[in-house]
Write a protein that holds these residues in place. Structure first.
Motif, PDB file in Angstrom:
ATOM      1  N   GLN A   1      18.995  41.137  25.221  1.00 53.83           N
ATOM      2  CA  GLN A   1      20.263  40.947  25.897  1.00 53.83           C
ATOM      3  C   GLN A   1      21.301  40.777  24.799  1.00 53.83           C
ATOM      4  OE1 GLN A   1      20.224  37.783  28.784  1.00 53.83           O
ATOM      5  NE2 GLN A   1      21.978  38.636  29.871  1.00 53.83           N
ATOM      6  N   TYR A   2      22.488  41.357  24.996  1.00 52.97           N
ATOM      7  CA  TYR A   2      23.473  41.415  23.917  1.00 52.97           C
ATOM      8  C   TYR A   2      24.780  40.709  24.281  1.00 52.97           C
ATOM      9  CZ  TYR A   2      20.298  45.000  22.276  1.00 52.97           C
ATOM     10  OH  TYR A   2      19.182  45.665  21.860  1.00 52.97           O
ATOM     11  N   LEU A   3      25.328  40.010  23.301  1.00 58.42           N
ATOM     12  CA  LEU A   3      26.685  39.494  23.378  1.00 58.42           C
ATOM     13  C   LEU A   3      27.532  40.574  22.710  1.00 58.42           C
ATOM     14  CD1 LEU A   3      28.799  37.300  23.905  1.00 58.42           C
ATOM     15  CD2 LEU A   3      28.266  36.380  21.642  1.00 58.42           C
ATOM     16  N   ASP A   4      28.178  41.428  23.522  1.00 59.58           N
ATOM     17  CA  ASP A   4      28.918  42.564  22.978  1.00 59.58           C
ATOM     18  C   ASP A   4      30.349  42.189  22.639  1.00 59.58           C
ATOM     19  OD1 ASP A   4      29.146  45.574  22.513  1.00 59.58           O
ATOM     20  OD2 ASP A   4      30.853  45.123  23.818  1.00 59.58           O
ATOM     21  N   HIS A   5      30.772  42.642  21.463  1.00 65.91           N
ATOM     22  CA  HIS A   5      32.157  42.509  21.002  1.00 65.91           C
ATOM     23  C   HIS A   5      32.729  43.923  20.962  1.00 65.91           C
ATOM     24  CE1 HIS A   5      29.871  39.186  19.236  1.00 65.91           C
ATOM     25  NE2 HIS A   5      30.996  38.484  19.249  1.00 65.91           N
ATOM     26  N   THR A   6      33.661  44.231  21.849  1.00 61.96           N
ATOM     27  CA  THR A   6      34.255  45.564  21.876  1.00 61.96           C
ATOM     28  C   THR A   6      35.553  45.538  21.076  1.00 61.96           C
ATOM     29  OG1 THR A   6      33.281  46.091  24.023  1.00 61.96           O
ATOM     30  CG2 THR A   6      35.191  47.399  23.347  1.00 61.96           C
ATOM     31  N   PHE A   7      35.637  46.448  20.098  1.00 66.78           N
ATOM     32  CA  PHE A   7      36.797  46.527  19.220  1.00 66.78           C
ATOM     33  C   PHE A   7      37.552  47.830  19.429  1.00 66.78           C
ATOM     34  CE2 PHE A   7      33.934  43.664  16.984  1.00 66.78           C
ATOM     35  CZ  PHE A   7      34.792  42.650  16.592  1.00 66.78           C
ATOM     36  N   ARG A   8      38.873  47.738  19.429  1.00 67.04           N
ATOM     37  CA  ARG A   8      39.733  48.916  19.362  1.00 67.04           C
ATOM     38  C   ARG A   8      39.864  49.239  17.880  1.00 67.04           C
ATOM     39  NH1 ARG A   8      44.845  50.963  22.212  1.00 67.04           N
ATOM     40  NH2 ARG A   8      45.880  52.137  20.545  1.00 67.04           N
ATOM     41  N   CYS A   9      39.549  50.482  17.514  1.00 66.40           N
ATOM     42  CA  CYS A   9      39.585  50.908  16.120  1.00 66.40           C
ATOM     43  C   CYS A   9      40.454  52.155  15.983  1.00 66.40           C
ATOM     44  CB  CYS A   9      38.174  51.239  15.625  1.00 66.40           C
ATOM     45  SG  CYS A   9      36.982  49.887  15.825  1.00 66.40           S
ATOM     46  N   ARG A  10      41.033  52.311  14.813  1.00 71.44           N
ATOM     47  CA  ARG A  10      41.884  53.460  14.512  1.00 71.44           C
ATOM     48  C   ARG A  10      41.191  54.339  13.490  1.00 71.44           C
ATOM     49  NH1 ARG A  10      45.127  54.476  10.442  1.00 71.44           N
ATOM     50  NH2 ARG A  10      45.004  52.365   9.622  1.00 71.44           N
ATOM     51  N   TYR A  11      41.149  55.641  13.764  1.00 70.95           N
ATOM     52  CA  TYR A  11      40.595  56.619  12.827  1.00 70.95           C
ATOM     53  C   TYR A  11      41.359  56.553  11.513  1.00 70.95           C
ATOM     54  CZ  TYR A  11      39.938  61.157  10.597  1.00 70.95           C
ATOM     55  OH  TYR A  11      39.691  62.156   9.680  1.00 70.95           O
ATOM     56  N   VAL A  12      40.650  56.569  10.385  1.00 69.16           N
ATOM     57  CA  VAL A  12      41.260  56.575   9.063  1.00 69.16           C
ATOM     58  C   VAL A  12      40.957  57.891   8.349  1.00 69.16           C
ATOM     59  CG1 VAL A  12      41.287  55.475   6.784  1.00 69.16           C
ATOM     60  CG2 VAL A  12      41.233  54.055   8.850  1.00 69.16           C
ATOM     61  N   SER A  13      39.674  58.252   8.271  1.00 68.11           N
ATOM     62  CA  SER A  13      39.319  59.480   7.555  1.00 68.11           C
ATOM     63  C   SER A  13      37.897  59.902   7.899  1.00 68.11           C
ATOM     64  CB  SER A  13      39.431  59.273   6.038  1.00 68.11           C
ATOM     65  OG  SER A  13      38.482  58.309   5.599  1.00 68.11           O
ATOM     66  N   GLY A  14      37.545  61.089   7.437  1.00 65.15           N
ATOM     67  CA  GLY A  14      36.189  61.596   7.606  1.00 65.15           C
ATOM     68  C   GLY A  14      36.089  62.632   8.705  1.00 65.15           C
ATOM     69  N   THR A  15      35.104  63.488   8.560  1.00 63.47           N
ATOM     70  CA  THR A  15      34.807  64.506   9.564  1.00 63.47           C
ATOM     71  C   THR A  15      33.643  64.003  10.405  1.00 63.47           C
ATOM     72  OG1 THR A  15      35.512  66.245   8.036  1.00 63.47           O
ATOM     73  CG2 THR A  15      34.139  66.909   9.906  1.00 63.47           C
ATOM     74  N   ALA A  16      33.877  63.920  11.699  1.00 62.78           N
ATOM     75  CA  ALA A  16      32.842  63.406  12.602  1.00 62.78           C
ATOM     76  C   ALA A  16      31.631  64.329  12.607  1.00 62.78           C
ATOM     77  CB  ALA A  16      33.406  63.260  14.015  1.00 62.78           C
ATOM     78  N   HIS A  17      30.456  63.744  12.357  1.00 55.07           N
ATOM     79  CA  HIS A  17      29.205  64.495  12.360  1.00 55.07           C
ATOM     80  C   HIS A  17      28.035  63.542  12.589  1.00 55.07           C
ATOM     81  CE1 HIS A  17      29.485  63.010   8.208  1.00 55.07           C
ATOM     82  NE2 HIS A  17      28.168  63.060   8.200  1.00 55.07           N
ATOM     83  N   VAL A  18      26.891  64.086  12.936  1.00 52.39           N
ATOM     84  CA  VAL A  18      25.685  63.276  13.088  1.00 52.39           C
ATOM     85  C   VAL A  18      25.281  62.815  11.689  1.00 52.39           C
ATOM     86  CG1 VAL A  18      23.261  63.254  13.774  1.00 52.39           C
ATOM     87  CG2 VAL A  18      24.947  64.509  15.154  1.00 52.39           C
ATOM     88  N   ALA A  19      25.326  61.514  11.466  1.00 51.02           N
ATOM     89  CA  ALA A  19      25.072  60.977  10.126  1.00 51.02           C
ATOM     90  C   ALA A  19      23.765  60.189  10.018  1.00 51.02           C
ATOM     91  CB  ALA A  19      26.256  60.100   9.691  1.00 51.02           C
TER      92      ALA A  19
END
Length: 155
Positions: free
Chosen positions: A97-115
Motif C-alpha cells: 500500500q502506498y502513500l503517494d505524493h503527486t508532483f506537478r513537474c515542468r519539462y527541462v530537457s531530454g528526448t522521451a524514450h524507453v530508458a
C-alpha cells in the motif's frame, strides 16, 4: 518491474505480507502535453511513478524516476496531492500500500524514450486526449494540470 534493493531485503523477512511504502507520481508537463509511460507489468498508460528510496526526499524521487524511466529531465514545481492507495497485490504476490505524493513537474530537457525495463513505450500526450488508464492516474494528471496552489490531502 525492478524492485528496489531495500524492499528485496525487507521481503526476505516478511515474505509477501503487506508493506507500507512511500511513492511518487511525477506529472511532467510540456505545454499542453503530459509525459506518459506504458507500464511493462500491466501494459497500461500512466504518468511516471515510483518508490521513494530510504532517506530520499519525495520531490527528488519524482525527478529521479522520470530521468531513469524516460530520459527526460524535469523540475518539480509543486506537491499537488497526497493520498493513500488501496492495497495492491503485485504479480509476484507481494502486497503493498502506498502513500503517494503527486508532483506537478515542468519539462527541462531530454528526448522521451524507453530508458529502462519498467515501460514498453514512452510518449508525450495531449492533456485533453489521454489514453485509457486507471481513473486515479488520470485524476492525478488533472489535479496537477489544474493546480493553482495548496496541496490536496485525501484520507
Amino acid at each position: 518491474m525492478p524492485i528496489p534493493d531495500f524492499v528485496v531485503r525487507l521481503r526476505e523477512h516478511i515474505g509477501h505480507d503487506l508493506l507500507w511504502l512511500p511513492g511518487v507520481t511525477a506529472v511532467v508537463l510540456r505545454g499542453d502535453e503530459v509525459l506518459l509511460v506504458r507500464r511493462s507489468d500491466n501494459g497500461r498508460w500512466a504518468p511516471v511513478t515510483g518508490i521513494v528510496d530510504p532517506g530520499e526526499h519525495p520531490a527528488v524521487a519524482a525527478a529521479r524516476e522520470t530521468e531513469e524511466e524516460t530520459g527526460v529531465s524535469c523540475e518539480v514545481e509543486a506537491l499537488v496531492w497526497v493520498n493513500v492507495t488501496s492495497e495492491r497485490t503485485h504479480v509476484n504476490g507481494d502486497r503493498a500500500q502506498y502513500l503517494d505524493h503527486t508532483f506537478r513537474c515542468r519539462y527541462v530537457s531530454g528526448t522521451a524514450h524507453v530508458a529502462d525495463d519498467e515501460s514498453s513505450e514512452v510518449r508525450w500526450c495531449p492533456v485533453g486526449d489521454l489514453p485509457e488508464m486507471e481513473p486515479v492516474l488520470a485524476e492525478r494528471i488533472h489535479t496537477a494540470v489544474r493546480h493553482r496552489g495548496g496541496v490536496r490531502l485525501d484520507g
